[in-house]
Design an enzyme around this catalytic site. Structure first.
Site, PDB file in Angstrom:
ATOM      1  N   GLU A 172     118.174 105.474  19.191  1.00 50.70           N
ATOM      2  CA  GLU A 172     118.872 104.232  18.854  1.00 50.70           C
ATOM      3  C   GLU A 172     120.240 104.247  19.522  1.00 50.70           C
ATOM      4  OE1 GLU A 172     118.353 101.143  17.271  1.00 50.70           O
ATOM      5  OE2 GLU A 172     120.352 100.952  18.117  1.00 50.70           O
ATOM      6  N   LYS A 173     120.543 103.159  20.253  1.00 51.83           N
ATOM      7  CA  LYS A 173     121.828 103.161  20.964  1.00 51.83           C
ATOM      8  C   LYS A 173     122.972 102.597  20.116  1.00 51.83           C
ATOM      9  CE  LYS A 173     121.140  98.817  23.375  1.00 51.83           C
ATOM     10  NZ  LYS A 173     121.102  98.096  24.607  1.00 51.83           N
TER      11      LYS A 173
ATOM     12  N   CYS B  54     118.267  93.333  12.317  1.00 52.59           N
ATOM     13  CA  CYS B  54     117.986  92.858  10.963  1.00 52.59           C
ATOM     14  C   CYS B  54     119.031  93.332   9.955  1.00 52.59           C
ATOM     15  CB  CYS B  54     116.589  93.314  10.569  1.00 52.59           C
ATOM     16  SG  CYS B  54     116.137  92.854   8.914  1.00 52.59           S
TER      17      CYS B  54
ATOM     18  N   LYS C 190     121.997  86.909   4.688  1.00 57.53           N
ATOM     19  CA  LYS C 190     121.634  86.620   3.301  1.00 57.53           C
ATOM     20  C   LYS C 190     122.761  86.972   2.332  1.00 57.53           C
ATOM     21  CE  LYS C 190     118.997  85.176   5.375  1.00 57.53           C
ATOM     22  NZ  LYS C 190     118.442  85.209   6.737  1.00 57.53           N
TER      23      LYS C 190
ATOM     24  N   GLY D 197     119.901  73.459  16.041  1.00 62.24           N
ATOM     25  CA  GLY D 197     119.449  73.206  14.663  1.00 62.24           C
ATOM     26  C   GLY D 197     118.172  73.968  14.376  1.00 62.24           C
TER      27      GLY D 197
ATOM     28  N   ILE E 157     118.640  79.960  12.732  1.00 63.92           N
ATOM     29  CA  ILE E 157     119.976  80.564  12.588  1.00 63.92           C
ATOM     30  C   ILE E 157     121.036  79.474  12.421  1.00 63.92           C
ATOM     31  CG2 ILE E 157     121.733  81.983  13.763  1.00 63.92           C
ATOM     32  CD1 ILE E 157     119.399  83.630  14.954  1.00 63.92           C
TER      33      ILE E 157
ATOM     34  N   GLY F 104     119.331  80.767  20.229  1.00 63.93           N
ATOM     35  CA  GLY F 104     118.119  81.601  20.256  1.00 63.93           C
ATOM     36  C   GLY F 104     118.349  82.999  20.787  1.00 63.93           C
TER      37      GLY F 104
ATOM     38  N   HIS G  66     104.308  80.138 -17.450  1.00 62.17           N
ATOM     39  CA  HIS G  66     105.107  78.953 -17.738  1.00 62.17           C
ATOM     40  C   HIS G  66     106.368  79.359 -18.502  1.00 62.17           C
ATOM     41  CE1 HIS G  66     106.101  74.843 -18.751  1.00 62.17           C
ATOM     42  NE2 HIS G  66     106.329  75.245 -20.002  1.00 62.17           N
TER      43      HIS G  66
HETATM   44  C1  FAD Z   1     121.393  85.872  12.411  1.00 64.94           C
HETATM   45  C2  FAD Z   1     119.971  86.338  12.259  1.00 64.94           C
HETATM   46  C3  FAD Z   1     119.301  86.169  11.065  1.00 64.94           C
HETATM   47  C4  FAD Z   1     117.996  86.614  10.918  1.00 64.94           C
HETATM   48  N1  FAD Z   1     117.377  86.439   9.717  1.00 64.94           N
HETATM   49  C5  FAD Z   1     116.105  86.875   9.559  1.00 64.94           C
HETATM   50  C6  FAD Z   1     115.449  86.758   8.303  1.00 64.94           C
HETATM   51  O1  FAD Z   1     116.006  86.261   7.320  1.00 64.94           O
HETATM   52  N2  FAD Z   1     114.177  87.230   8.196  1.00 64.94           N
HETATM   53  C7  FAD Z   1     113.513  87.784   9.261  1.00 64.94           C
HETATM   54  O2  FAD Z   1     112.366  88.186   9.114  1.00 64.94           O
HETATM   55  N3  FAD Z   1     114.115  87.896  10.464  1.00 64.94           N
HETATM   56  C8  FAD Z   1     115.391  87.476  10.639  1.00 64.94           C
HETATM   57  N4  FAD Z   1     116.010  87.637  11.845  1.00 64.94           N
HETATM   58  C9  FAD Z   1     115.230  88.226  12.959  1.00 64.94           C
HETATM   59  C10 FAD Z   1     115.148  89.749  12.809  1.00 64.94           C
HETATM   60  O3  FAD Z   1     116.438  90.283  12.744  1.00 64.94           O
HETATM   61  C11 FAD Z   1     114.380  90.338  13.974  1.00 64.94           C
HETATM   62  O4  FAD Z   1     113.138  89.693  14.079  1.00 64.94           O
HETATM   63  C12 FAD Z   1     114.147  91.817  13.782  1.00 64.94           C
HETATM   64  O5  FAD Z   1     115.372  92.508  13.668  1.00 64.94           O
HETATM   65  C13 FAD Z   1     113.351  92.385  14.953  1.00 64.94           C
HETATM   66  O6  FAD Z   1     113.158  93.743  14.748  1.00 64.94           O
HETATM   67  P1  FAD Z   1     112.934  94.733  15.981  1.00 64.94           P
HETATM   68  O7  FAD Z   1     112.743  96.082  15.389  1.00 64.94           O
HETATM   69  O8  FAD Z   1     111.917  94.196  16.883  1.00 64.94           O
HETATM   70  O9  FAD Z   1     114.312  94.705  16.815  1.00 64.94           O
HETATM   71  P2  FAD Z   1     115.832  94.857  16.433  1.00 64.94           P
HETATM   72  O10 FAD Z   1     116.082  94.684  14.997  1.00 64.94           O
HETATM   73  O11 FAD Z   1     116.571  93.980  17.381  1.00 64.94           O
HETATM   74  O12 FAD Z   1     116.127  96.387  16.759  1.00 64.94           O
HETATM   75  C14 FAD Z   1     116.052  96.886  18.053  1.00 64.94           C
HETATM   76  C15 FAD Z   1     116.947  98.108  18.152  1.00 64.94           C
HETATM   77  O13 FAD Z   1     116.723  98.741  19.412  1.00 64.94           O
HETATM   78  C16 FAD Z   1     117.952  99.234  19.915  1.00 64.94           C
HETATM   79  N5  FAD Z   1     117.818  99.380  21.377  1.00 64.94           N
HETATM   80  C17 FAD Z   1     117.652  98.387  22.274  1.00 64.94           C
HETATM   81  N6  FAD Z   1     117.522  98.912  23.524  1.00 64.94           N
HETATM   82  C18 FAD Z   1     117.624 100.254  23.385  1.00 64.94           C
HETATM   83  C19 FAD Z   1     117.576 101.337  24.308  1.00 64.94           C
HETATM   84  N7  FAD Z   1     117.354 101.135  25.616  1.00 64.94           N
HETATM   85  N8  FAD Z   1     117.746 102.584  23.828  1.00 64.94           N
HETATM   86  C20 FAD Z   1     117.950 102.800  22.495  1.00 64.94           C
HETATM   87  N9  FAD Z   1     117.995 101.812  21.579  1.00 64.94           N
HETATM   88  C21 FAD Z   1     117.824 100.553  22.020  1.00 64.94           C
HETATM   89  C22 FAD Z   1     118.953  98.159  19.495  1.00 64.94           C
HETATM   90  O14 FAD Z   1     120.257  98.688  19.472  1.00 64.94           O
HETATM   91  C23 FAD Z   1     118.437  97.774  18.109  1.00 64.94           C
HETATM   92  O15 FAD Z   1     119.059  98.527  17.104  1.00 64.94           O
HETATM   93  C24 FAD Z   1     117.333  87.222  12.018  1.00 64.94           C
HETATM   94  C25 FAD Z   1     118.004  87.420  13.222  1.00 64.94           C
HETATM   95  C26 FAD Z   1     119.293  86.987  13.357  1.00 64.94           C
HETATM   96  C27 FAD Z   1     120.008  87.222  14.669  1.00 64.94           C
END
Ligand code: FAD
Length: 564
Positions: free
Chosen positions: A133-134, A141, A150, A279, A282, A369, A543
């Protein structure tokens, strides 16, 4: 391992002072755990090895005797389960750094909800796992997505409830004020708790965490740039690098008052007014957060409706509720440029059927997005291919890329950007790695939007059914006919259930209204298990609860709702 009080000169009792660690804290050798007052001055009791505090056996202010047990520590040896084959020293620009060569069964890149859940699941299934993890454990999330938003939603709801407390016969005296610094620090507290919880789970499951950026060297080898350099050979690899905020080419987007979701979540300043570009999920969550905190909010959306991924009627309903709440909405509108006014406010120029229009606000939030994060990953060195629109790593239903031992899960695949989809993808990938064939099924993925009121959906909506030529029936039931919702003064919204006529199976649901985020789980279970409207009708719902709207809507699919 027990950490004892040292010998107190003269054999007298000491007094336990400030304990500097909490249960499950990670400590390093020589970290101070507690100060003890003795007749000869203060004595610091330190950790004798790196580890996790599993028991605190002393109490602040209480007496302690020589050699009495004070803490229990579970020693850590991060790399003990993985095989460090070789260690070289390289000389790069006169600085010495180690190259550590490691072999592991499963390497996971990225510790978001996709990566860290896959790691825990794989470890429980007996795999030796390394996760890289970087940034912070928990990914988007936990750190800048689901959880922090939240926490802000909750603060904004408290504010909204306080403003409307008279409705419930509760009077407040004085003005309701928002302490944005406290809102953000409360959010940070929750985030930190959860991130350290993930850290604890990594230790508990003996998963090796390496902090640094991972890049492919070849299909089987990944390098990590950290304090030391690692070369990791893995039998199987899961890419879970998530997504990053998309850039939009609008003049002025880099001006200091323009925020994105990450910077907005860290901002201690509550603006008087804000323009939100986008809209979507997020954008609309932030629109309600800011509005409930008393901000003047305008949303500019390019498409002809808000939240294009939800049922059209729900889109219309949330637009009307937003407007009733004072949120200004412009759909079918394109932001052209952002400029800085003399008083440092933002001037937003946008265009729609009425021509070019201007908005003035303190801040701008760009919420247009996210896109897959492949930065510095060098997937081409592993010969991994992207999907046809080049917007994500291509995977099959087993989450396998074109390279048989490399899997990709979560946002980086750009299939559905949701935390629970990433986690489920991780479990699916691990099942296939260990030989338990399993496939991702997207027919019952719940989606929740934390507007006020909440929106949730699962399965198909009416438009999907029409496109797929499905013979279907819908049933709608309004919150205003639900007793519990009325007690909460939450009478807005409705549920819409859809069944396929040939089979009577439920195929979709959309809800807008209070507790929609929880209600959707019942229908998700029903759809994923192929239940019919009759199965729901014959189930007893408690209920008075808002869940009765599900029962009523199911009745509406045949006999007709009883309370409408
Ligand atoms: C503002 C906001 C609100 C959201 N609200 C919701 C919600 O209410 N419910 C919901 O289900 N989803 C929500 N999401 C979406 C959700 O956060 C993502 O779908 C989810 O985090 C994706 O998980 P993931 O494990 O694929 O990636 P991520 O959570 O993005 O994690 C990827 C990780 O990989 C690491 N990484 C990347 N490249 C490298 C590399 N080369 N070497 C080492 N580490 C690396 C990153 O640092 C990161 O920590 C929201 C997103 C945002 C931006």
């Amino acid at each position: 391992m027990i950490i004892n009080m040292s010998v107190i000169p003269g054999g007298k009792a000491g007094k336990v002072g400030k304990i500097s660690v909490k249960l499950r804290d990670k400590v390093n050798t020589d970290d101070i755990l507690v100060q003890v007052e003795t007749g000869k001055g203060n004595k610091a009791i330190k950790a004798t090895a790196p580890g996790i505090i599993t028991k605190i056996l002393c109490e602040e202010g209480k007496e302690i005797l020589s050699k009495e047990a004070m803490f229990e520590l579970e020693p850590l040896d991060n790399t003990s389960d993985n095989n460090i084959v070789e260690s070289n020293t390289v000389n790069k620009e006169n600085t010495k750094s180690e190259i550590k060569k490691i072999e592991t069964e499963l390497l996971i890149i990225g510790a978001g909800p996709g990566g860290y859940v896959a790691a825990i699941y794989a470890a429980k299934k007996g795999k030796k796992v390394i996760i890289i993890e970087k940034e912070a454990l928990g990914g988007t999330c936990l750190n800048v997505g689901c959880i922090p938003t939240k926490a802000l939603v909750k603060s904004s709801e408290v504010c909204h409830t306080m403003k409307n407390s008279q409705l419930f016969g509760i009077k407040t005296t004085g003005e309701i004020q928002v302490d944005m610094k406290k809102v953000i620090s409360q959010k940070n507290e929750v985030v930190n708790k959860l991130v350290s919880g993930v850290d604890y789970l990594m230790q508990k499951n003996k998963i090796t965490v390496i902090k640094g950026n991972a890049s492919f060297i070849s299909p089987n080898q990944v390098s990590v740039e950290a304090a030391d350099k690692y070369l990791i050979n893995a039998k199987d690899i899961i890419i879970a690098t998530g997504s990053k905020i998309s850039k939009i080419n609008i003049e002025g987007i880099d001006l200091p008052f323009v925020m994105n979701s990450t910077t907005a979540l860290a901002s201690n300043d509550l603006p008087k007014s804000i323009t939100i570009i986008g809209g979507g999920v997020i954008g609309m969550e932030f629109a309600f957060i800011y509005r409930n905190l008393g901000v003047d909010v305008t949303v500019v959306e390019f498409m002809d409706r808000l939240l294009t991924m939800v049922d059209k009627e729900i889109s219309k309903e949330i637009e009307s509720i937003a407007k009733e709440n004072g949120i200004k909405i412009f759909t079918s509108s394109k932001v052209k440029k952002i400029q800085k006014a003399n008083n440092n406010q933002a001037i937003i120029t946008f265009e729609n059927a009425n021509g070019e229009l201007l908005l003035i606000s303190d801040k701008v939030l760009s919420a247009i997005g996210r896109e897959p994060n492949l930065d510095n990953l060098n997937i081409e060195k592993a010969n991994i291919i992207m999907n046809t629109n080049k917007k994500g790593i291509s995977v099959d239903s087993k989450m396998r890329t074109n390279i048989p031992h490399i899997y990709a899960i979560g946002d980086v695949t750009n299939i559905i950007q949701l935390a629970h989809v990433a986690s489920h993808g991780g479990i699916t990938a691990v099942n296939n790695i260990i030989g338990d064939e399993s496939e991702m099924d997207y027919s019952a993925v719940p989606n929740v939007i934390f507007t006020n009121p909440e929106i949730s959906s699962v399965g198909l909506n009416e438009e999907d059914c029409k496109k797929m030529n499905i013979d279907f029936t819908t049933s709608k039931f309004n919150y205003r006919s639900n007793g519990k919702a009325l007690t909460m003064n939450e009478s807005k919204g409705f549920i819409k259930l859809i069944k396929e006529n040939n089979t009577n199976k439920l195929v979709g649901a959309s809800i807008i209204g209070v507790e929609a985020s929880s209600l959707i789980s019942t229908i998700t279970l029903a759809i994923s298990k192929g239940l019919t409207d009759e199965d729901i009708r014959e189930t007893i719902f408690a209920h008075p609860t808002t869940s009765e709207i599900i029962h009523e809507a199911a009745l509406g699919l045949s006999l007709g709702a009883l309370h409408e």
